[in-house]
Write a protein that holds these residues in place. Structure first.
Motif, PDB file in Angstrom:
ATOM      1  N   MET A   1      -0.414  -8.003  -3.671  1.00 44.38           N
ATOM      2  CA  MET A   1      -1.470  -7.104  -4.137  1.00 44.38           C
ATOM      3  C   MET A   1      -2.711  -7.211  -3.249  1.00 44.38           C
ATOM      4  SD  MET A   1      -3.431  -7.094  -7.811  1.00 44.38           S
ATOM      5  CE  MET A   1      -4.248  -8.648  -7.401  1.00 44.38           C
ATOM      6  N   LEU A   2      -3.119  -8.436  -2.929  1.00 45.36           N
ATOM      7  CA  LEU A   2      -4.303  -8.619  -2.086  1.00 45.36           C
ATOM      8  C   LEU A   2      -4.063  -8.095  -0.674  1.00 45.36           C
ATOM      9  CD1 LEU A   2      -5.407 -12.199  -3.228  1.00 45.36           C
ATOM     10  CD2 LEU A   2      -6.463 -10.015  -3.822  1.00 45.36           C
ATOM     11  N   MET A   3      -2.831  -8.271  -0.169  1.00 52.67           N
ATOM     12  CA  MET A   3      -2.518  -7.778   1.171  1.00 52.67           C
ATOM     13  C   MET A   3      -2.558  -6.254   1.189  1.00 52.67           C
ATOM     14  SD  MET A   3       0.800  -8.516   3.594  1.00 52.67           S
ATOM     15  CE  MET A   3       0.514 -10.270   3.647  1.00 52.67           C
ATOM     16  N   MET A   4      -2.050  -5.625   0.143  1.00 46.61           N
ATOM     17  CA  MET A   4      -2.057  -4.161   0.092  1.00 46.61           C
ATOM     18  C   MET A   4      -3.484  -3.624  -0.028  1.00 46.61           C
ATOM     19  SD  MET A   4       1.041  -3.195   0.520  1.00 46.61           S
ATOM     20  CE  MET A   4       1.215  -4.634   1.597  1.00 46.61           C
TER      21      MET A   4
ATOM     22  N   LEU B   1       9.099  -5.154  -3.213  1.00 49.63           N
ATOM     23  CA  LEU B   1       8.029  -5.348  -2.234  1.00 49.63           C
ATOM     24  C   LEU B   1       8.068  -4.258  -1.164  1.00 49.63           C
ATOM     25  CD1 LEU B   1       8.096  -9.239  -1.735  1.00 49.63           C
ATOM     26  CD2 LEU B   1       6.464  -7.873  -3.047  1.00 49.63           C
ATOM     27  N   VAL B   2       9.289  -3.868  -0.749  1.00 46.88           N
ATOM     28  CA  VAL B   2       9.430  -2.786   0.232  1.00 46.88           C
ATOM     29  C   VAL B   2       8.879  -1.484  -0.354  1.00 46.88           C
ATOM     30  CG1 VAL B   2      11.066  -1.425   1.578  1.00 46.88           C
ATOM     31  CG2 VAL B   2      11.422  -3.904   1.288  1.00 46.88           C
ATOM     32  N   THR B   3       9.215  -1.245  -1.607  1.00 45.32           N
ATOM     33  CA  THR B   3       8.718  -0.039  -2.280  1.00 45.32           C
ATOM     34  C   THR B   3       7.190  -0.049  -2.370  1.00 45.32           C
ATOM     35  OG1 THR B   3      10.766   0.053  -3.570  1.00 45.32           O
ATOM     36  CG2 THR B   3       8.873   1.337  -4.382  1.00 45.32           C
ATOM     37  N   ALA B   4       6.642  -1.208  -2.698  1.00 41.01           N
ATOM     38  CA  ALA B   4       5.179  -1.324  -2.798  1.00 41.01           C
ATOM     39  C   ALA B   4       4.510  -1.021  -1.464  1.00 41.01           C
ATOM     40  CB  ALA B   4       4.810  -2.726  -3.286  1.00 41.01           C
ATOM     41  N   CYS B   5       5.129  -1.490  -0.367  1.00 42.93           N
ATOM     42  CA  CYS B   5       4.583  -1.221   0.971  1.00 42.93           C
ATOM     43  C   CYS B   5       4.618   0.281   1.276  1.00 42.93           C
ATOM     44  CB  CYS B   5       5.379  -1.978   2.023  1.00 42.93           C
ATOM     45  SG  CYS B   5       5.118  -3.772   1.990  1.00 42.93           S
TER      46      CYS B   5
ATOM     47  N   TYR C   1       1.384   2.787   1.857  1.00 44.29           N
ATOM     48  CA  TYR C   1       1.215   3.568   3.088  1.00 44.29           C
ATOM     49  C   TYR C   1       1.012   5.030   2.763  1.00 44.29           C
ATOM     50  CZ  TYR C   1       2.342   6.189   7.258  1.00 44.29           C
ATOM     51  OH  TYR C   1       2.302   7.101   8.285  1.00 44.29           O
ATOM     52  N   TYR C   2       1.911   5.594   1.920  1.00 42.05           N
ATOM     53  CA  TYR C   2       1.803   7.021   1.604  1.00 42.05           C
ATOM     54  C   TYR C   2       0.469   7.330   0.920  1.00 42.05           C
ATOM     55  CZ  TYR C   2       6.774   7.410   2.749  1.00 42.05           C
ATOM     56  OH  TYR C   2       7.981   7.396   3.404  1.00 42.05           O
ATOM     57  N   PHE C   3       0.022   6.458   0.024  1.00 40.97           N
ATOM     58  CA  PHE C   3      -1.243   6.688  -0.666  1.00 40.97           C
ATOM     59  C   PHE C   3      -2.409   6.681   0.324  1.00 40.97           C
ATOM     60  CE2 PHE C   3      -4.976   5.175  -3.017  1.00 40.97           C
ATOM     61  CZ  PHE C   3      -5.029   6.123  -4.030  1.00 40.97           C
ATOM     62  N   THR C   4      -2.362   5.693   1.242  1.00 42.99           N
ATOM     63  CA  THR C   4      -3.435   5.611   2.252  1.00 42.99           C
ATOM     64  C   THR C   4      -3.394   6.825   3.188  1.00 42.99           C
ATOM     65  OG1 THR C   4      -3.216   3.205   2.186  1.00 42.99           O
ATOM     66  CG2 THR C   4      -4.462   4.130   4.025  1.00 42.99           C
TER      67      THR C   4
END
Length: 873
Positions: free
Chosen positions: A73-76, A111-115, A119-122
Motif C-alpha cells: 500500500m505504501l509503495m503504491m 499484488l499483480v492486480t494491485a500494481c 498504474y491505470y488509475f495514475t
C-alpha cells in the motif's frame, strides 16, 4: 497461493526483496522531488513509510501477510505521487513492470492486480491533467499511450501465467511429498510394530538358551548354545536400534529425565561392551573426577549414545583402540557433559562425513570388512543428542582415525565429585603395566593420559615401572599398598608377585578370558582399566586375610536386583560360588513382587534402575515386609565410586554396601556383617558341602549319619539331606524326652525340606511345636471366615498357612493353601467351597500328627515361649 507458507516458504526472501526495492525507489523519488522542485512536504512522508516498513520487518510485528499488505500500500502511494507529475507519465510503465516482476516472486496474484490498477488509475489521472492543460493529442502520443496500456496488460498476464505454473508445480510437489511422508510413516510404523513383535520371541530364545547352557554338561553343545545367545543378543540390539530409528523418524522421541550417576552408566556399559571388544584392540575410558556425582537427564539415551559411538569405533578399527574421555563444564543450568570418543580406525573422507547422517549409510571403502550393523548408528546418536538439547561434531582423517565430540546440557543434583577415595594420604600405588608393549603410539598416549588424569583426579600417588627389576627396587624404597599388574607381567613373574600378597594388594588387569592359577591370592580387574573400578578397589578394605578356608553360605536365599542382564549373570555366578540359592529380578517392581511372594535371606539391590530406583524399591520392600513382621538385610550393589557412597546408602536404610565390580574380600566382609552366623560356615577349598545346621558344616561323607539332639537349650545339630533324601531313624532328645522325628514322614512332612528352610535344628523344633499349638485357633478362625464368606480375612489365614506349612516341610499342604489363597484374592468362592474341606482335613491330619510325635502339651498347661515366624512373601 499458500505454498510459500505451508511447504517451507519457497519465497522466504520476497518480503526482504520488496523492502529493499521500496527503499531504493524511495530514495530515488526523494532525490527527484528535490531536483524537480516537487512537493517537498512529501519527503518526510516517504522517509516515515520506509522506516515503518523496516521496523515491521525487523521486529516481525504482525503476520507476514499483514506486513506485505502495508508495504504494498505504501509503495503504491509513493508510485502514485511519482506518476501524477506529467513529466513521469511515460516513465511509469517501465517502473511498474519492474515492481510487477518483483511481486511475482511472492506468488501472490492480488499484488499483480494491485500494481495494474494503480498504474491505470495514475494514467487516467495524467490523461485528465493533460486534457485540462490543452495538450495536443497527435497520433504519436495516442499510440504511445495505447502501447503502454497494452504492455502493462501483457506484463500482468505473463505474471499471472508464471504464478499459476508455479502453483501447479508446487501442488504436484505437495502431493508427492505427502505421499512420500505417508509412505515413510507407514514404513516406520510397520518397523516399530515388527520390532515390538520380534522382542518377545527373541527374549524367549535368549532366556531358554541361557537356562540350557547352565544345565548342559557337554562343552561342545555349550559352545554352540553360547553362539546362539550371542546371535540372539545381537539381534535384540538391532531390533532396539530399529525402534529408536523409527521414533526419531516419526518425531516421537520422549525425553525421560531422572537422576543418575555417570559411574553406574559406565559400569553397565562396560559389562555390555566387554564381549564385543576384539583381543587386539584396547578400550580406554578417561573420566574427569570433577564430573558431578549425580546428574539429572535421560540416562537411557546417554547410555545408547555412548554404546553406539564406542561400538562404532571398535567396528571400524583394526589396530590400536578407542579412547572415551568424559568431562564437564559448569553452566548456570548445571553442566555441559562433554564426551569425546577417539579411535585409531579407518577414518572418513570429507565426502563420507557429508553422508554420515544419511539413512543406512556405512563407510564401506573396502578397507575393512568387519563392520556389520544396519548403518543407522549415527542417525540414532544424532537424533538422541538433538532431543537432549546437545550438539555433535566429527573430525576424521582417512587411515588415521575419527574423533566424535558431544556436548549435552545436564542438570546437577549432587555437585560432589563423581569418584574419590578414603585415606588417600596412606595410599601408595604401583603400576607394572608395561604400556610400551603397545605398538600403536595413540594407544600408549591414551593410557598415559588416562593414568595421569586418574592420579590427579583421585589425588593419589602412583609409581610406574616397566620391568621386574625396577619393581623390586621400587618395593625396597617405597611402602606400596596396591600393585596393578598386567596379566602378561603377572604370568611371567607369578611366584614373586604372589609372594607380595601379604604385604600389599595385588590386582591383575586382564581380559575376561584370563583365569588365575589355582591357589593364587591376587585379585582380577577385568579390562577396560579405568578409574571407577580402580576407585572402588582403593575404597575397599585392602588387607586380605590369608585364610586356608573359604566362606560358604549354603542354602542362603539371595535375590539380586539389577536392570542389566549381564550384571545379573555375573552376580549370580559369584553368589553361587558361596552356595547361595540365587534368584534375579530385572526391575524394582519385579523385586517388590518377588519379595511379596517368596522369602529371601538377603537382597542385593542395584541403585540406578529405570522406573523405580534402588532406594525406592528398598523402602517398598521394607514396608511390605514390615506388615508381615519379616526382616532381612538389603545390600546396595552399585558402581558408585564415591568414598561417601557407603554412608549415603546406609543413611537411606540399606544394611550394607558393595561396589561394582564386586570385590570378593569386600563381599565377604559385608556378608559377615549382615548375615546371621548360623548361615555362614568356612570350608576347605576342595571339600563338598551339603549344608549347615546351627552353624556347623555337614560334609557329604557325614550325610548318611546325620542326626541332631536338642537338650537343655544346648543344641548340637548334625542333620542334613542324605543322598537319597531319606531320614535316619535316630532319636532326637527335646528337654527330658527322647523323640524320633522319622514318624513325621507318615504325615507327609519332609524333615529335610523343613531343615532347609529353618537352617537350624532348634528353630525347626520350635516351629513344629508352634504349628501344632496354634492349630485349634487357626482352624477355628478359618472355619469362621469361611462360613461368613469373609474372603479377605480367610485369604490372610490361608496365606499364613501356606508359608508355615512349607517351613515345616509339608509342601503338599502348602500348595493347597496357596491355591485357596489365590482363589481368595480372585474372589473365586466356587473354588474355595470345592476345596476348603479337603485342605482343612489335611491341615488337621498334619497338626495332630506333629502333636502326637512331639507329645506337644496344651498351651494352658505349659506356658513356654513360642517363636514367631512370619509368613513367607
Amino acid at each position: 497461493m499458500d505454498h510459500q507458507n505451508t511447504e517451507g516458504d519457497v519465497f522466504r526472501s520476497s518480503p526482504l526483496m520488496i523492502l529493499i526495492t521500496y527503499t531504493v525507489l524511495g530514495v530515488a523519488l526523494i532525490a527527484e522531488t528535490i531536483l524537480m522542485s516537487w512537493e517537498l512536504w512529501a519527503i518526510p512522508i516517504i522517509v516515515a513509510s520506509i522506516i515503518i516498513c523496516w521496523g515491521l520487518h525487523i521486529t516481525q510485528f504482525m503476520s507476514h501477510k499483514v506486513r506485505l499488505y502495508i508495504s504494498t500500500m505504501l509503495m503504491m502511494v509513493c508510485y502514485f505521487f511519482y506518476g501524477i507529475h506529467i513529466t513521469s507519465t511515460y516513465d511509469m510503465p517501465l517502473l511498474m513492470m519492474l515492481i510487477i516482476m518483483i511481486f511475482t516472486t511472492t506468488g501472490e496474484v492480488w499484488l499483480v492486480t494491485a500494481c495494474q490498477i494503480t498504474y491505470y488509475f495514475t494514467l487516467v489521472y495524467d490523461i485528465i491533467a493533460m486534457i485540462s492543460m490543452d495538450t495536443e493529442w497527435d497520433s504519436l502520443l495516442i499510440s504511445r499511450t495505447a502501447l503502454h496500456v497494452v504492455l502493462m496488460f501483457m506484463c500482468g498476464w505473463l505474471a499471472r501465467i508464471i504464478i499459476k505454473k508455479w502453483d501447479a508445480v508446487f501442488h504436484r510437489s505437495d502431493n508427492k511429498i505427502k505421499e512420500l511422508n505417508d509412505s515413510t510413516k507407514r514404513m516406520n510404523s510397520f518397523m516399530a510394530n515388527l520390532s515390538h513383535e520380534l522382542r518377545t520371541p527373541i527374549n524367549a530364545i535368549l532366556g531358554i538358551t541361557s537356562v540350557m547352557v547352565e544345565k548342559e554338561n557337554s562343552e561342545e553343545l555349550k559352545a554352540d548354545m553360547h553362539e546362539v545367545v550371542v546371535a540372539g543378543r545381537r539381534m535384540a540390539e538391532q531390533v532396539g536400534d530399529i525402534l529408536d530409528y523409527s521414533e526419531i523418524e516419526m518425531n516421537q522421541l520422549v525425553v525421560n529425565k531422572g537422576s543418575y550417576m555417570i559411574a553406574s552408566i559406565l559400569n553397565d556399559l562396560v559389562v555390555e561392551l566387554r564381549p564385543i571388544i576384539p583381543d587386539n584392540l584396547e578400550l580406554v575410558i578417561d573420566v574427569d573426577a570433577e564430573v558431578p556425582a549425580v546428574l539429572k537427564g535421560d540416562s537411557g539415551k546417554l547410555h545408547k549414545i555412548l554404546y553406539h559411538l564406542i561400538s562404532n569405533g571398535l567396528k571400524y578399527t583394526k589396530d590400536g583402540g578407542v579412547l572415551v574421555h568424559i568431562t564437564s563444564i559448569k553452566q548456570k543450568y548445571g553442566v555441559n557433559l562433554c564426551i569425546d570418543v577417539s579411535d585409531t580406525g579407518i577414518g572418513m573422507s570429507k565426502d563420507e562425513l557429508d553422508r554420515l547422517y544419511s539413512r543406512f549409510y556405512q563407510a564401506e571403502s573396502g578397507r575393512i570388512v568387519r563392520s556389520g550393523g544396519l548403518g543407522i548408528s549415527m542417525v540414532i546418536v544424532s537424533g538422541f543428542v538433538r532431543s537432549l538439547g546437545g550438539f555433535i561434531t566429527i573430525d576424521s582423517i582417512p587411515e588415521k582415525g575419527t574423533v566424535v565430540r558431544i556436548s549435552i546440557p545436564q542438570e546437577v543434583e549432587d555437585d560432589g565429585r563423581c569418584m574419590s577415595v578414603n585415606n588417600k594420604e596412606v595410599l601408595n600405588l604401583a603400576g607394572f603395566l608395561n604400556i610400551g608393549k603397545f605398538s600403536n603410539p595413540n594407544v600408549r598416549e591414551y593410557y598415559n593420559s588416562m593414568i595421569l588424569n586418574l592420579v590427579r583426579g583421585l589425588r593419589v600417588t602412583m609409581h610406574r615401572v616397566d620391568n621386574i627389576s625396577d619393581l623390586k627396587k621400587l618395593l625396597q624404597k617405597v611402602p606400596i599398598t596396591h600393585l596393578f599388574v598386567a596379566d602378561e607381567e603377572y604370568v611371567k613373574n607369578f611366584d614373586y608377585i604372589e609372594s607380595l600378597n601379604g604385604e600389599l594388594k595385588v590386582v591383575v588387569v586382564a581380559k575376561e578370558s584370563f583365569k588365575l592359577p589355582k591357589g593364587a591370592k591376587a585379585h582380577i580387574l577385568l579390562k577396560p582399566f579405568y578409574c571407577i573400578p580402580i576407585a572402588s578397589i582403593l575404597n575397599s578394605d585392602h588387607t586380605k586375610k590369608d585364610e586356608e578356608k573359604r566362606m560358604y553360605c549354603k542354602g542362603v536365599r539371595a535375590l539380586v536386583v539389577d536392570d542389566e542382564p549381564m550384571n545379573l549373570n555375573v552376580a549370580k555366578g559369584i553368589f553361587k560360588r558361596y552356595g547361595m540359592e540365587v534368584s534375579t529380578a530385572d526391575s524394582g517392581a519385579e523385586a517388590v513382587k518377588m519379595c511379596k511372594e517368596q522369602t529371601y535371606d538377603i537382597v542385593f539391590m542395584d541403585h540406578m534402575m529405570p522406573g523405580m530406583d534402588g532406594v525406592e524399591t528398598m523402602k517398598r520392600i521394607r514396608y511390605d515386609a514390615g506388615k508381615h513382621h519379616r526382616d532381612f538385610p538389603i545390600v546396595a550393589l552399585t558402581a558408585n565410586a564415591l568414598s561417601t557412597a557407603r554412608e549415603m546408602f546406609i543413611a537411606e536404610g540399606f544394611d550394607g554396601f558393595i561396589s561394582k565390580p564386586i570385590e570378593l574380600a569386600e563381599l565377604e566382609r559385608v556378608l559377615r556383617h549382615v548375615l546371621s552366623k548360623t548361615l555362614i560356615t568356612y570350608v576347605d577349598e576342595n571339600e563338598d558341602v551339603l549344608g549347615t545346621i546351627n552353624g556347623k558344616l555337614i560334609s557329604e561323607n557325614e550325610a548318611d549319619d546325620a542326626w541332631f539332639v536338642c537338650q537343655n537349650g544346648d543344641t548340637n545339630t548334625e542333620n542334613t539331606s542324605t543322598p537319597n533324601d531319606t531320614v535316619s531313624d535316630t532319636p532326637i532328645e527335646d528337654l527330658d524326652d527322647s523323640i524320633s522325628l522319622a514318624p513325621l514322614a507318615d504325615y507327609g512332612i519332609d524333615i529335610n525340606l523343613g531343615l532347609k528352610y529353618c537352617q537350624d535344628g532348634e528353630i525347626y523344633m520350635s516351629l513344629l511345636e508352634q504349628y501344632a499349638q496354634e492349630f485349634d485357633e487357626k482352624l477355628e478362625g478359618m472355619e469362621d471366615f469361611y462360613k461368613k464368606k469373609d474372603l479377605e480375612n480367610y485369604t490372610i489365614l490361608v496365606h499364613a498357612l501356606k508359608s508355615t506349612s512349607l517351613m515345616i516341610g509339608d509342601k503338599s499342604l502348602s500348595e493347597e493353601a496357596k491355591a485357596l489363597e489365590l482363589a481368595g484374592k480372585n474372589r473365586d468362592l466356587e473354588f474355595i467351597e470345592k476345596n476348603h474341606r479337603a485342605m482343612t482335613e489335611h491341615y488337621t491330619r498334619t497338626a495332630q500328627g506333629i502333636a502326637k510325635v512331639l507329645k506337644v502339651k496344651d498351651t494352658d498347661e505349659d506356658d513356654f515361649e513360642i517363636l514367631e515366624f512370619p509368613p513367607e512373601g
